[in-house]
Design a protein around this motif. Structure first.
Motif, short mmCIF file in Angstrom:
data_model
loop_
_atom_site.label_atom_id
_atom_site.label_comp_id
_atom_site.label_asym_id
_atom_site.label_seq_id
_atom_site.Cartn_x
_atom_site.Cartn_y
_atom_site.Cartn_z
N HIS A 104 0.87 -1.47 -0.23
CA HIS A 104 0.05 -0.17 -0.19
C HIS A 104 0.73 1.24 0.43
O HIS A 104 0.37 1.78 -0.90
CB HIS A 104 -1.18 -0.39 1.44
N LEU A 105 1.69 0.95 0.67
CA LEU A 105 2.60 2.53 0.96
C LEU A 105 3.69 2.49 0.06
O LEU A 105 3.29 3.81 -0.43
CB LEU A 105 3.87 2.28 1.96
N PHE A 106 3.66 1.62 -1.00
CA PHE A 106 4.87 1.65 -2.20
C PHE A 106 3.50 2.45 -3.11
O PHE A 106 4.23 3.35 -4.15
CB PHE A 106 5.27 0.41 -2.68
N LEU A 107 2.30 2.15 -3.50
CA LEU A 107 1.11 2.34 -4.07
C LEU A 107 0.56 3.58 -3.98
O LEU A 107 0.06 4.42 -4.42
CB LEU A 107 0.30 1.69 -4.58
N GLY A 108 0.85 4.73 -3.21
CA GLY A 108 0.91 5.82 -2.46
C GLY A 108 -0.19 6.17 -1.42
O GLY A 108 -0.81 6.61 -1.63
N ASP A 109 -0.72 4.83 -1.05
CA ASP A 109 -1.83 5.21 -0.34
C ASP A 109 -1.44 5.00 1.08
O ASP A 109 -0.96 3.64 1.48
CB ASP A 109 -2.43 3.12 -0.66
N TRP A 110 -1.34 6.03 1.39
CA TRP A 110 -1.01 6.10 2.85
C TRP A 110 -1.39 5.90 3.72
O TRP A 110 -1.93 6.69 5.12
CB TRP A 110 0.38 7.09 3.34
N GLY A 111 -3.12 5.83 3.90
CA GLY A 111 -3.93 5.40 4.74
C GLY A 111 -4.26 6.89 4.40
O GLY A 111 -4.50 7.47 3.52
N TYR A 112 -5.93 6.96 4.66
CA TYR A 112 -6.86 7.99 5.42
C TYR A 112 -6.92 9.02 6.19
O TYR A 112 -6.91 8.42 7.49
CB TYR A 112 -7.92 7.58 4.91
N SER A 113 -7.03 10.01 6.12
CA SER A 113 -6.65 11.56 6.94
C SER A 113 -8.34 11.92 7.74
O SER A 113 -8.60 12.03 6.51
CB SER A 113 -5.73 12.01 6.72
N THR A 114 -8.02 11.38 8.81
CA THR A 114 -9.88 11.65 9.36
C THR A 114 -10.10 13.03 9.11
O THR A 114 -10.97 13.58 8.95
CB THR A 114 -10.05 11.02 10.57
#
Ligand SMILES: Nc1ncnc2c1ncn2[C@@H]1O[C@H](COP(=O)(O)OP(=O)(O)OP(=O)(O)O)[C@@H](O)[C@H]1O
Ligand SMILES: Nc1ncnc2c1ncn2[C@@H]1O[C@H](COP(=O)(O)OP(=O)(O)OP(=O)(O)O)[C@@H](O)[C@H]1O
Ligand SMILES: [Mg+2]
Ligand SMILES: [Mg+2]
Lengths: 325, 318, 325
Positions: A74-84
């Motif tokens: 996920h990190l590598f793909l640029g998906d670093w999570g969602y900022s609430t």
């Protein structure tokens, strides 16, 4: 050619390793912290549906190795999570703020380094003179000021008593025209940049001065003197180039910290950068964002170290020989 | 002989080591006639480098000149201000240092360092300066001067670095060349060429040379006049033929004897010696009591000048 | 000990230096050591003489395990250098010590003479007392040792510093001592003292010594065998006495004849057996050919190889020393 490519490759690899290490640490923080890791990633205020979604996406029902792999992926793909707090992907939130911080920090660092090196070189050639003592004293004073205090003082003096500069922000609303915009931003930068450069400068000054004092007693300096070169040239050409190596190394490491290092200054000047982002992330317990900033810091640090290495190789042929062969 | 281009009078110098003082030069006087080649010979640690560094005022911080005058073309160098010194350094007096590699700037190429001198003192620019640099390097018998020009100090061999330093010193066409062991890193085939070259410049352009060396063969090959130094004091001086033919001082004799492979007096444990004693006394086969108390006066003898009690005694006897 | 092997054996050693642009493009190749084979016996004093820039220091650094060679093989006690260094680098360092030609490069300016001497002893876990250190200093003629010990290495004269390095190298009591121009800055009396000290080490402790020198007299007095080096190649190997008294290779002859005599009566009367012009380094044929007064047509076309001309004597020349083969 081949060696240069190997060199770049090796350095990049090292940078990636550091980043992976940081990612690993954040992974374990997420997974080993008490409570549901999905809540960590989704944020405490997230809806149950969203938490479910995260649980699935990151495979929190799967064994830990698999989860780690998914996380890195996920990190590598640029998906670093969602900022609430921002209700936006973490990476996007960070990338929105990064340019402002880079602009502020790069300017401040450039001024601090240039001035620090210059003053360090000048004082070293008159080491232990009154001038040297004065410069040292003044720079140390600024160094020991807390950033927020210096920032507040500058605001007090230069925007409240003498209203010459704005108290904060990056650009006024409603400015038209590219040139006007640029000028407006520069105008806003004056006080925060002054604050930061005054504080950063002291360490460069002291490092340069100390290294220069050593360099100035080297044998090749005697050669330069015996050649009949004027003092200025000896100091700024023959000696300084040798003294630059540790300074570049320091700048390389320091640069990574600046991302989060300017928190207070950015907040006081309401500068829309990473600093205020971090404060908000912490205040609102926006864990994904905190971790994202952490990882971004690692990336910037690694990259700036890489740039520092290349610069050092340029300045010193012996380092070049070691690195590139 | 013509007027001396360089004259040193009663130079005394100490190094501060911790909180003690080490006296490296004691009342040294010498004179270098214009257009001559003068050699300064002496044991390792006898103060040769210290002496010539004081001429150019390139001494380490710990050095303190306690007394003395150094006249170059009539001007006392020790009392000149920095600005006037700039007009002499490099331009009129050039210097070749010992330990060649450490005397080259590690982050500057040979080209930068050599051309800098050429531009500064000869007013040549760009391509002209580069060509002059190449010419100087080929004079130094460096193979492939173009390559050497592009190298950095750590890529040079010891002897190559030494020749770059000599080239740099000659770049300004100085009137006095001070060279500290200029051929110590050179093999005989190159050494003889460099010495002949120096001799040639000395003869054609009236270059005065003050040469420091431990190598008496070099002295014999090139010097007109010799000063022998031991323990920071001048022991003897005179014409080169006289020194080699009829040495007066026991130390000079010792030096020459050891050349022929004969044994030499082993340095005995030095112990503490009085400040005023003759520094050679503990090793001297002819030492008498006076040698440990008082440094002898210089006396003229057989066309040379020597400071030795036993020689004095010998003279009184005859 | 594995007596059946020579102490050092080198087979077709090569070390080329390539100067590169910053991008790593090769601009020039210098064949510093080019296809050199030799062996050094136990308890042997082996000398290398040769032209300045002919690769002696490069070879010394390879022998000391400080520089990788490009091609060929190198053995110590029958074991490959590369394996030895990988297996037990520290043990290797203890066995093989080098005295550098350029003493400054390895000096830490902040360490005193005492610390400088102590460091390798501590590193190798050798116990020593204060008086041991004093004795070592005295043995190389550095007195008063008490006082010298507290100095900084750069507070010594050139020759004194050179002797400090000798002291440090022999304090480890290595099996193989490589000395690169150890006495170049020393006058005859001190030089004789150092050489007799090294000779004592050789006799009492059975140390093998590789001595690099350009002084033919020193070589003649000190060494068993000598190799003459010219532009990366060995051009002659033989007993030191023989090579000195009757050199065969034209370069060896030039070397001996160029040696100055300490007699002001014969100055300027040296007739050198070489062509005045230096010429460039030839791409084919004998490397000495442009300077050689004996050269024939073949020399410009074909590179001579090292051939045995008599027992223990090898020469690489098409013209000289061929009668026997
Ligand atoms: N910076 C220093 N601090 C203290 N003592 C020093 C310093 N430099 C030199 N000395 C001492 O001064 C004396 C003279 O040193 P100098 O370098 O002039 O000798 P030298 O004749 O050039 O010897 P060499 O032939 O070995 O180069 C030596 O005993 C040396 O130890
Ligand atoms: N790091 C390096 N990079 C490039 N070239 C080098 C490097 N080190 C040495 N060389 C080159 O290799 C050649 C041999 O150098 P080396 O130092 O081995 O000579 P040497 O025989 O020891 O000479 P000297 O008697 O002058 O000390 C020289 O042409 C030198 O310029
Ligand atoms: Mg010296
Ligand atoms: Mg060498």
């Amino acid at each position: 050619m081949k060696k240069f490519v190997t060199f770049v490759f090796k350095r990049l690899l090292a940078a990636i390793l550091v980043i992976v290490a940081v990612a690993l640490i954040s992974f374990f923080v997420i997974n080993l912290a008490p409570g549901n890791p999905a809540v960590m990633l989704a944020g405490e205020a997230a809806s149950p549906e969203y938490i479910k979604e995260i649980e699935k996406a990151y495979g929190f029902d799967k064994p830990i190795e698999e989860r780690l792999f998914i996380y890195l992926h996920h990190l590598f793909l640029g998906d670093w999570g969602y900022s609430t707090y921002y209700q936006a992907p973490v990476l996007k939130a960070i990338l929105q703020r990064l340019p402002a911080t880079l602009l502020l920090m790069l300017t401040a660092l450039a001024i601090a380094i240039a001035l620090g090196i210059y003053l360090g070189a000048v004082t070293s050639s008159r080491a232990f003179s009154k001038f040297d003592a004065l410069v040292n004293y003044v720079s140390l004073t600024f160094y020991s000021f807390p950033a927020y205090w210096l920032a507040l003082m500058l605001i007090l003096i230069f925007s409240l008593y003498i209203p010459a500069f704005p108290t904060g922000g990056m650009m006024d609303i409603g400015i038209e025209g590219a040139v006007q915009k640029v000028l407006n931003v520069i105008w806003h930068m004056v006080l925060p940049v002054t604050t930061l450069s005054l504080i950063f400068m002291a360490s460069y000054l002291r490092l340069t001065r100390q290294v220069m004092i050593d360099v100035l007693s080297s044998n090749f300096i005697f050669t330069a003197i015996a050649k009949g070169l004027p003092k200025k040239r000896i100091i700024f050409k023959h000696a300084l180039r040798n003294a630059l190596i540790p300074v570049i190394a320091m700048a390389g490491t320091q640069f990574g910290q600046v991302i989060a290092g300017a928190v207070l200054t950015e907040t006081i000047f309401s500068w829309p950068g990473m600093g205020s982002l971090l404060i908000q992330a912490v205040t609102y317990r926006d864990y994904p964002l905190v971790i994202g900033i952490f990882i971004m810091t690692a990336i910037v640090t690694s990259l700036s170290n890489f740039v520092a290495d290349v610069l050092m190789a340029r300045v010193d042929p012996r380092i070049k020989a070691k690195l590139i062969g | 002989m013509s007027d001396p281009i360089l004259r040193i009078e009663n130079l005394s110098l100490s190094y501060l080591v911790g909180d003690t003082k080490f006296r490296a030069l004691k009342s040294v006087s010498m004179s270098v006639p214009r257009g001559s080649v003068v050699a300064l010979v002496g044991e390792s640690g006898s103060g040769k480098t210290t002496l010539i560094r004081s001429i150019m005022r390139v001494l380490p911080k710990q050095a303190v000149i306690e007394e003395g005058k150094i006249y170059f073309e009539g001007k006392d160098l020790l009392s000149l201000n920095e600005e006037d010194m700039l007009k002499i350094r490099g331009k009129k007096i050039s210097m070749v240092f010992q330990d060649p590699i450490s005397h080259l700037n590690p982050v500057m190429s040979v080209k930068e360092q050599l051309i800098e001198s050429i531009e500064l003192h000869r007013g040549l620019k760009g391509k002209e300066a580069e060509n002059e640099a190449l010419r100087l390097l080929s004079l130094m018998r460096l193979k492939d001067p173009q390559r050497v020009l592009n190298l950095f100090p750590h890529q040079l061999s010891g002897g190559m670095a030494q020749r770059v330093l000599i080239a740099m010193a000659l770049a300004s066409n100085p009137s006095l060349l001070i060279a500290d062991e200029p051929t110590s890193a050179l093999d005989p085939t190159v050494q003889i060429r460099i010495l002949s070259l120096l001799k040639e410049i000395h003869e054609n352009e009236n270059l005065t040379i003050l040469l420091i060396t431990h190598d008496l063969s070099v002295v014999a090959y090139i010097a007109d006049f010799v000063y022998v130094i031991y323990g920071g004091r001048i022991m003897e001086y005179g014409d080169v033929h006289r020194i080699f033919g009829r040495p007066l001082h026991p130390y000079t004799k010792d030096l020459l004897l050891s050349l022929s492979g004969r044994s030499f007096s082993e340095p005995k444990k030095s112990g503490t010696l009085l400040e005023d004693a003759c520094p050679f006394a503990p090793r001297c086969p002819q030492a008498i009591e006076a040698c440990f108390k008082q440094f002898p006066k210089y006396v003229n003898l057989n066309g040379g000048v020597v400071a030795c009690h036993s020689v004095n005694v010998g003279r009184d006897d005859t | 000990m594995k007596e059946e092997y020579p102490l050092v054996e080198a087979k077709k050693l090569k070390k080329y230096f390539r100067e590169t642009s910053l991008l790593g493009k090769v601009i020039k190749t210098t064949k510093a050591v080019d296809d050199v084979s030799f062996s050094i016996g136990r308890r042997e004093k082996f000398c290398i003489v040769g032209e300045s820039g002919s690769g002696k220091t490069t070879l010394a650094r390879i022998l000391a395990g400080l520089l990788d060679y490009d091609e060929g093989e190198l053995f110590l006690d029958g074991e490959r250098y590369k394996d030895l260094l990988e297996k037990d680098r520290k043990g290797f360092r203890r066995k093989v010590q080098i005295i550098f030609q350029d003493p400054y490069s390895s000096i830490n300016p902040r360490k005193s003479v005492r610390e400088f001497l102590e460091r390798p002893l501590k590193l190798h876990g050798i116990s020593f007392s204060r008086s041991d250190l004093l004795n070592i200093l005295e043995s190389v003629g550095l007195s008063p040792a008490e006082e010298i010990m507290n100095r900084m290495p750069w507070e010594l004269s050139g020759g004194q510093r050179q002797r400090l390095f000798i002291a440090r190298a022999i304090s480890l009591n290595p099996e193989l001592l490589i000395a690169d121009e150890p006495v170049s800055m020393l006058d005859v009396t001190v030089r004789a003292q150092i050489l007799s000290l090294m000779n004592r080490l050789y006799e009492d402790r059975g140390m093998s010594i590789v001595l690099i020198s350009h002084d033919m007299l020193t070589v003649n007095v000190f060494c068993d065998r000598v190799a003459v080096m010219y532009l990366g190649k060995f051009v002659e190997i033989g007993k030191a006495r023989d090579v000195y008294s009757s050199p065969i290779h034209p370069y060896s002859e030039l070397l001996v004849k160029s040696t100055l005599k300490p007699d002001p009566g014969i100055r300027g009367k040296v007739d050198l057996p070489e062509k005045e012009e230096l010429g460039s380094i030839p791409a084919v044929g004998c490397r000495f050919q442009p300077r050689c007064i004996y050269s024939v047509q073949r020399c410009a076309l074909e590179e001579p190889i090292l051939r045995e001309v008599s027992q223990g004597r090898s020469v690489a020349c098409h013209v000289k020393g061929v009668s026997r083969s």
